[in-house]
Scaffold this active site. Sequence first.
Site, PDB file in Angstrom:
ATOM      1  N   ASN A  76      -7.007  -2.349  14.605  1.00  0.00           N
ATOM      2  CA  ASN A  76      -8.431  -2.546  14.295  1.00  0.00           C
ATOM      3  C   ASN A  76      -8.670  -3.744  13.374  1.00  0.00           C
ATOM      4  OD1 ASN A  76      -7.461  -1.649  11.870  1.00  0.00           O
ATOM      5  ND2 ASN A  76      -8.842   0.105  11.674  1.00  0.00           N
ATOM      6  N   GLU A 104      -9.466  -1.415   5.705  1.00  0.00           N
ATOM      7  CA  GLU A 104     -10.042  -1.092   7.012  1.00  0.00           C
ATOM      8  C   GLU A 104     -11.314  -1.920   7.246  1.00  0.00           C
ATOM      9  OE1 GLU A 104      -8.195   0.472   8.858  1.00  0.00           O
ATOM     10  OE2 GLU A 104      -7.377   2.323   8.051  1.00  0.00           O
ATOM     11  N   ASP A 143       0.830  -1.210   0.000  1.00  0.00           N
ATOM     12  CA  ASP A 143       0.000   0.000   0.000  1.00  0.00           C
ATOM     13  C   ASP A 143       0.860   1.254   0.000  1.00  0.00           C
ATOM     14  OD1 ASP A 143       0.970  -0.188   2.612  1.00  0.00           O
ATOM     15  OD2 ASP A 143      -0.923  -0.902   3.393  1.00  0.00           O
ATOM     16  N   HIS A 164      -7.056  -4.362  10.500  1.00  0.00           N
ATOM     17  CA  HIS A 164      -6.815  -4.164   9.064  1.00  0.00           C
ATOM     18  C   HIS A 164      -5.584  -4.937   8.601  1.00  0.00           C
ATOM     19  CE1 HIS A 164      -4.230  -0.219   9.622  1.00  0.00           C
ATOM     20  NE2 HIS A 164      -3.420  -1.237   9.441  1.00  0.00           N
TER      21      HIS A 164
HETATM   22  C1  GLP Z   1      -0.010   0.006   8.545  1.00  0.00           C
HETATM   23  C2  GLP Z   1       0.160  -0.691   7.176  1.00  0.00           C
HETATM   24  C3  GLP Z   1       0.055  -2.157   7.318  1.00  0.00           C
HETATM   25  C4  GLP Z   1       0.784  -2.555   8.565  1.00  0.00           C
HETATM   26  C5  GLP Z   1       0.005  -2.105   9.752  1.00  0.00           C
HETATM   27  C6  GLP Z   1       0.724  -2.336  11.066  1.00  0.00           C
HETATM   28  O1  GLP Z   1      -0.912   1.017   8.552  1.00  0.00           O
HETATM   29  N1  GLP Z   1      -0.710  -0.269   6.157  1.00  0.00           N
HETATM   30  O2  GLP Z   1       0.573  -2.802   6.179  1.00  0.00           O
HETATM   31  O3  GLP Z   1       0.884  -3.943   8.615  1.00  0.00           O
HETATM   32  O4  GLP Z   1      -0.429  -0.797   9.607  1.00  0.00           O
HETATM   33  O5  GLP Z   1       1.756  -1.406  11.263  1.00  0.00           O
HETATM   34  P1  GLP Z   1       2.837  -1.591  12.396  1.00  0.00           P
HETATM   35  O6  GLP Z   1       3.718  -2.724  11.972  1.00  0.00           O
HETATM   36  O7  GLP Z   1       3.590  -0.279  12.419  1.00  0.00           O
HETATM   37  O8  GLP Z   1       2.126  -1.871  13.656  1.00  0.00           O
END
Ligand code: GLP
Length: 246
Positions: free
Chosen positions: A135, A142, A67, A137
């Site tokens: 949450n 989302e 993304d 995702h």
């Molecule tokens: C982000 C990304 C995800 C990621 C998630 C967790 O927003 N879009 O691909 O896996 O949230 O992030 P983190 O590893 O910083 O907890």
Amino acid sequence: MTPRPPAVRVLADAAAAVPLLLDEVRGLAQREPGALLGFATGGTYTQFLRALAAELPADRLLATHLDEYLGFGPDRRGGMVHELGQSCPPVLDMLRRGRFLPVPRVGDAATLGAHEQRLQRAGGVALQLLGIGRNGHIAFNEPGTPFDSEFHVTTLAETTRADARARFAPDEPPLQAVTSGLATILRARRLVLCAFGKPKAEAVRAMLTGDLSPACPASLVRRHPDVLVLLDHDAASLLTLGQASA
Ligand code: GLP
């Protein structure tokens, strides 16, 4: 046919996942030269990406990611490709050589369709690394995102923006992103999802033992036939024995 449930390993800590993830990448490069590796971004993968920088088999793999914030080019601070390049500079070399396929920064249907086709021409994602949001995702799908979604523009949830606030300070985090869809993610041939720390425990519980529902987008991984989930004890703390074993 009912897919077998995800394999779940509970590790001592996040660092213990690094050698396992490096083995996943090495194994892929050996088994399938030229295969497409799908990176995830986020703090969960920083240690792994730093370790991978010393040995990324850039000539034996292609790479992509999940993304990107809407309007963010590869060199813009806060963006996903920028983050990958900071932790793992060989990714930027792959990008220059056309071996890294960046998620488009714009969200029109023609551009997103062309990106999907590029991934398919590269053989589709062989190994997709995933994190999970508080949450539930995955990528930026989302809660409420339909299971049959493909690449699309999404509006970020408030918890997602709250978690991203530090990386954009003193600016506000973006409101929108381009994300691979849930159907896109499910097409990868193997999924490895990592989650570490107490704030992820409820999302992990919902993913593995809650309803299989768009309310928890990550629950979709239970429909995939080849999934490995790597947790630390805190992230696994709401699972009961038997639901998570090393
Ligand atoms: C982000 C990304 C995800 C990621 C998630 C967790 O927003 N879009 O691909 O896996 O949230 O992030 P983190 O590893 O910083 O907890």
